[in-house]
Design a protein around this motif. Structure first.
Motif, PDB file in Angstrom:
ATOM      1  N   TYR A  42       1.940   0.970   3.578  1.00  0.00           N
ATOM      2  CA  TYR A  42       1.624   0.774   2.164  1.00  0.00           C
ATOM      3  C   TYR A  42       0.274   1.404   1.851  1.00  0.00           C
ATOM      4  CZ  TYR A  42      -1.507  -3.086   3.491  1.00  0.00           C
ATOM      5  OH  TYR A  42      -2.521  -3.836   4.038  1.00  0.00           O
ATOM      6  N   ALA A  43       0.018   1.593   0.571  1.00  0.00           N
ATOM      7  CA  ALA A  43      -1.228   2.200   0.105  1.00  0.00           C
ATOM      8  C   ALA A  43      -2.015   1.193  -0.722  1.00  0.00           C
ATOM      9  CB  ALA A  43      -0.926   3.440  -0.728  1.00  0.00           C
ATOM     10  N   LYS A  44      -3.344   1.332  -0.681  1.00  0.00           N
ATOM     11  CA  LYS A  44      -4.247   0.626  -1.604  1.00  0.00           C
ATOM     12  C   LYS A  44      -4.885   1.688  -2.486  1.00  0.00           C
ATOM     13  CE  LYS A  44      -7.171  -1.660   0.896  1.00  0.00           C
ATOM     14  NZ  LYS A  44      -8.278  -2.632   1.120  1.00  0.00           N
ATOM     15  N   ARG A  45      -4.620   1.624  -3.786  1.00  0.00           N
ATOM     16  CA  ARG A  45      -5.059   2.670  -4.696  1.00  0.00           C
ATOM     17  C   ARG A  45      -5.801   2.080  -5.893  1.00  0.00           C
ATOM     18  NH1 ARG A  45       0.957   5.373  -4.374  1.00  0.00           N
ATOM     19  NH2 ARG A  45       0.591   6.764  -2.592  1.00  0.00           N
ATOM     20  N   GLY A  46      -6.610   2.938  -6.519  1.00  0.00           N
ATOM     21  CA  GLY A  46      -7.297   2.526  -7.745  1.00  0.00           C
ATOM     22  C   GLY A  46      -8.160   1.295  -7.531  1.00  0.00           C
ATOM     23  N   ARG A  47      -8.137   0.399  -8.499  1.00  0.00           N
ATOM     24  CA  ARG A  47      -8.960  -0.805  -8.405  1.00  0.00           C
ATOM     25  C   ARG A  47      -8.511  -1.742  -7.299  1.00  0.00           C
ATOM     26  NH1 ARG A  47      -9.381  -3.339 -14.301  1.00  0.00           N
ATOM     27  NH2 ARG A  47      -7.139  -2.990 -14.198  1.00  0.00           N
ATOM     28  N   LEU A  48      -7.267  -1.573  -6.825  1.00  0.00           N
ATOM     29  CA  LEU A  48      -6.769  -2.443  -5.764  1.00  0.00           C
ATOM     30  C   LEU A  48      -7.417  -2.139  -4.419  1.00  0.00           C
ATOM     31  CD1 LEU A  48      -4.679  -4.739  -6.138  1.00  0.00           C
ATOM     32  CD2 LEU A  48      -4.734  -3.087  -8.009  1.00  0.00           C
ATOM     33  N   ARG A  49      -8.236  -1.063  -4.352  1.00  0.00           N
ATOM     34  CA  ARG A  49      -8.963  -0.824  -3.108  1.00  0.00           C
ATOM     35  C   ARG A  49      -9.980  -1.930  -2.835  1.00  0.00           C
ATOM     36  NH1 ARG A  49     -11.537   2.611  -6.823  1.00  0.00           N
ATOM     37  NH2 ARG A  49     -13.824   2.555  -6.798  1.00  0.00           N
ATOM     38  N   PHE A  50     -10.344  -2.672  -3.874  1.00  0.00           N
ATOM     39  CA  PHE A  50     -11.292  -3.776  -3.699  1.00  0.00           C
ATOM     40  C   PHE A  50     -10.600  -5.063  -3.238  1.00  0.00           C
ATOM     41  CE2 PHE A  50     -13.387  -0.985  -6.827  1.00  0.00           C
ATOM     42  CZ  PHE A  50     -14.533  -0.716  -6.115  1.00  0.00           C
ATOM     43  N   THR A  51      -9.288  -4.997  -3.012  1.00  0.00           N
ATOM     44  CA  THR A  51      -8.568  -6.147  -2.486  1.00  0.00           C
ATOM     45  C   THR A  51      -8.963  -6.376  -1.030  1.00  0.00           C
ATOM     46  OG1 THR A  51      -6.679  -5.621  -3.899  1.00  0.00           O
ATOM     47  CG2 THR A  51      -6.271  -7.115  -2.061  1.00  0.00           C
ATOM     48  N   THR A  93     -12.703  -3.639   2.811  1.00  0.00           N
ATOM     49  CA  THR A  93     -12.662  -3.898   1.377  1.00  0.00           C
ATOM     50  C   THR A  93     -13.481  -2.837   0.643  1.00  0.00           C
ATOM     51  OG1 THR A  93     -12.503  -6.275   1.808  1.00  0.00           O
ATOM     52  CG2 THR A  93     -13.168  -5.612  -0.405  1.00  0.00           C
ATOM     53  N   GLY A  94     -12.904  -2.278  -0.427  1.00  0.00           N
ATOM     54  CA  GLY A  94     -13.572  -1.237  -1.191  1.00  0.00           C
ATOM     55  C   GLY A  94     -13.101   0.151  -0.845  1.00  0.00           C
ATOM     56  N   ALA A  95     -12.357   0.287   0.258  1.00  0.00           N
ATOM     57  CA  ALA A  95     -11.836   1.602   0.654  1.00  0.00           C
ATOM     58  C   ALA A  95     -10.406   1.749   0.168  1.00  0.00           C
ATOM     59  CB  ALA A  95     -11.891   1.763   2.173  1.00  0.00           C
ATOM     60  N   ALA A  96     -10.097   2.909  -0.411  1.00  0.00           N
ATOM     61  CA  ALA A  96      -8.713   3.237  -0.731  1.00  0.00           C
ATOM     62  C   ALA A  96      -8.018   3.700   0.547  1.00  0.00           C
ATOM     63  CB  ALA A  96      -8.658   4.327  -1.792  1.00  0.00           C
ATOM     64  N   SER A  97      -6.699   3.618   0.558  1.00  0.00           N
ATOM     65  CA  SER A  97      -5.979   4.011   1.770  1.00  0.00           C
ATOM     66  C   SER A  97      -4.555   4.406   1.438  1.00  0.00           C
ATOM     67  CB  SER A  97      -5.970   2.874   2.792  1.00  0.00           C
ATOM     68  OG  SER A  97      -5.221   3.228   3.940  1.00  0.00           O
ATOM     69  N   GLU A  98      -4.100   5.447   2.113  1.00  0.00           N
ATOM     70  CA  GLU A  98      -2.708   5.859   2.043  1.00  0.00           C
ATOM     71  C   GLU A  98      -1.964   5.483   3.317  1.00  0.00           C
ATOM     72  OE1 GLU A  98      -1.114   7.412  -0.608  1.00  0.00           O
ATOM     73  OE2 GLU A  98      -2.968   6.849  -1.636  1.00  0.00           O
ATOM     74  N   ALA A  99      -2.606   4.738   4.198  1.00  0.00           N
ATOM     75  CA  ALA A  99      -2.008   4.473   5.507  1.00  0.00           C
ATOM     76  C   ALA A  99      -2.402   3.097   6.025  1.00  0.00           C
ATOM     77  CB  ALA A  99      -2.417   5.557   6.504  1.00  0.00           C
ATOM     78  N   GLU A 100      -1.895   2.050   5.354  1.00  0.00           N
ATOM     79  CA  GLU A 100      -2.036   0.685   5.824  1.00  0.00           C
ATOM     80  C   GLU A 100      -0.695   0.242   6.410  1.00  0.00           C
ATOM     81  OE1 GLU A 100      -5.352  -1.123   5.261  1.00  0.00           O
ATOM     82  OE2 GLU A 100      -5.409   1.076   5.465  1.00  0.00           O
ATOM     83  N   TYR A 101      -0.737  -0.623   7.434  1.00  0.00           N
ATOM     84  CA  TYR A 101       0.496  -0.977   8.134  1.00  0.00           C
ATOM     85  C   TYR A 101       0.616  -2.485   8.349  1.00  0.00           C
ATOM     86  CZ  TYR A 101       0.945   3.980   9.012  1.00  0.00           C
ATOM     87  OH  TYR A 101       1.067   5.328   8.832  1.00  0.00           O
ATOM     88  N   VAL A 102       1.855  -2.942   8.291  1.00  0.00           N
ATOM     89  CA  VAL A 102       2.172  -4.342   8.543  1.00  0.00           C
ATOM     90  C   VAL A 102       3.567  -4.400   9.153  1.00  0.00           C
ATOM     91  CG1 VAL A 102       3.085  -4.670   6.195  1.00  0.00           C
ATOM     92  CG2 VAL A 102       2.296  -6.649   7.492  1.00  0.00           C
ATOM     93  N   GLU A 103       3.788  -5.384  10.010  1.00  0.00           N
ATOM     94  CA  GLU A 103       5.117  -5.573  10.616  1.00  0.00           C
ATOM     95  C   GLU A 103       5.623  -6.968  10.276  1.00  0.00           C
ATOM     96  OE1 GLU A 103       6.308  -3.926  14.568  1.00  0.00           O
ATOM     97  OE2 GLU A 103       6.342  -6.040  15.156  1.00  0.00           O
ATOM     98  N   ILE A 104       6.897  -7.057   9.907  1.00  0.00           N
ATOM     99  CA  ILE A 104       7.497  -8.354   9.586  1.00  0.00           C
ATOM    100  C   ILE A 104       8.706  -8.592  10.486  1.00  0.00           C
ATOM    101  CG2 ILE A 104       6.684  -8.319   7.201  1.00  0.00           C
ATOM    102  CD1 ILE A 104       9.469  -7.471   6.313  1.00  0.00           C
ATOM    103  N   ALA A 105       8.960  -9.871  10.775  1.00  0.00           N
ATOM    104  CA  ALA A 105      10.108 -10.267  11.590  1.00  0.00           C
ATOM    105  C   ALA A 105      11.100 -10.998  10.695  1.00  0.00           C
ATOM    106  CB  ALA A 105       9.659 -11.171  12.732  1.00  0.00           C
TER     107      ALA A 105
END
Length: 233
Positions: free
Chosen positions: A20-29, A69-81
């Protein structure tokens, strides 16, 4: 009185890895804020999550390599079961609808096994600075010529010092309309060196201005070619 043992949950039948990506103002999430939003999203999307056993079962979600927090990203990862087998693309579509714009699900694939965290060996970053190119070039040249660059950062265990230079595979500069840009390739290790640690190590005078950090990729690192692979591949 003997406390009743909690019900044991069935083991997961499928694991999905999500980019997933964090973009725009959501980079502060913050990571905590994202984890809460993501848990609400999988519930709204009716993803058939597997749950942990114990007195307080929780959905089986594993986060890895979260950006600061505060960095935008095009490469965040999570795994779900999951408790039952589903089509990964249907989960992607459902999560896109359930998450707010700016937290954007880019890909969902079935896990091939192993540890997702172990695959995140390096990351590439763009860092935009409000400084002229000549000033930044001089700082980068000093940084790269040094055998080590010690920086300090406040951690959960207090103020900690470490070498920011050793984690840097490459660091290049270019001019932009508003200043200059760094292209940073960063090897992951212990302690983890972040892109803001590298900026600190450059010793630049930024005043009240803040650099803009954007992660472009993270994944397995090929030492021979100096490239980052796809952890979902």
């Amino acid at each position: 009185m003997v406390r009743q043992q909690p019900e044991q949950q069935a083991p997961p039948v499928q694991r999905l890895r999500i980019r997933y990506a964090k973009r725009g103002r959501l980079r502060f999430t913050s990571h905590r804020d994202f984890s809460r939003a993501f848990e609400r999203a999988v519930a709204r999307a009716r993803v058939p999550m597997a749950y942990s056993s114990g007195f307080n079962p929780h959905p089986r979600i594993s986060y890895a390599g979260a950006a600061p927090t505060g960095a935008a990203s095009e490469a965040e990862y999570v795994e779900i079961a999951l408790a039952r087998v589903v089509e990964p693309e249907s989960v992607r579509v459902a999560l896109v609808e359930a998450l707010p714009p700016g937290l954007d699900v880019l890909a969902v694939v079935e896990s091939a096994g192993g540890s997702l965290a172990d695959l995140l060996q390096a990351s590439s970053w763009l860092i935009d600075l409000p400084l002229d190119l000549a000033t930044v070039e001089q700082a980068v040249a000093r940084f790269l010529a040094a055998p080590e660059v010690l920086v300090e950062r406040m951690t959960k265990k207090g103020l900690r010092g470490f070498d920011a230079r050793g984690a840097v595979v490459s660091l290049r500069t270019s001019a932009t309309e508003s200043g200059s840009r760094l292209e940073l390739l960063l090897r992951h290790g212990v302690p983890a060196v972040r892109p803001d640690d590298v900026v600190t190590g450059l010793g630049l005078s930024l005043g009240t201005a803040l650099p803009l950090y954007t992660r472009l990729a993270q994944g397995p690192f090929d030492e021979a070619s100096g490239t980052i692979g796809d952890p979902l591949g």
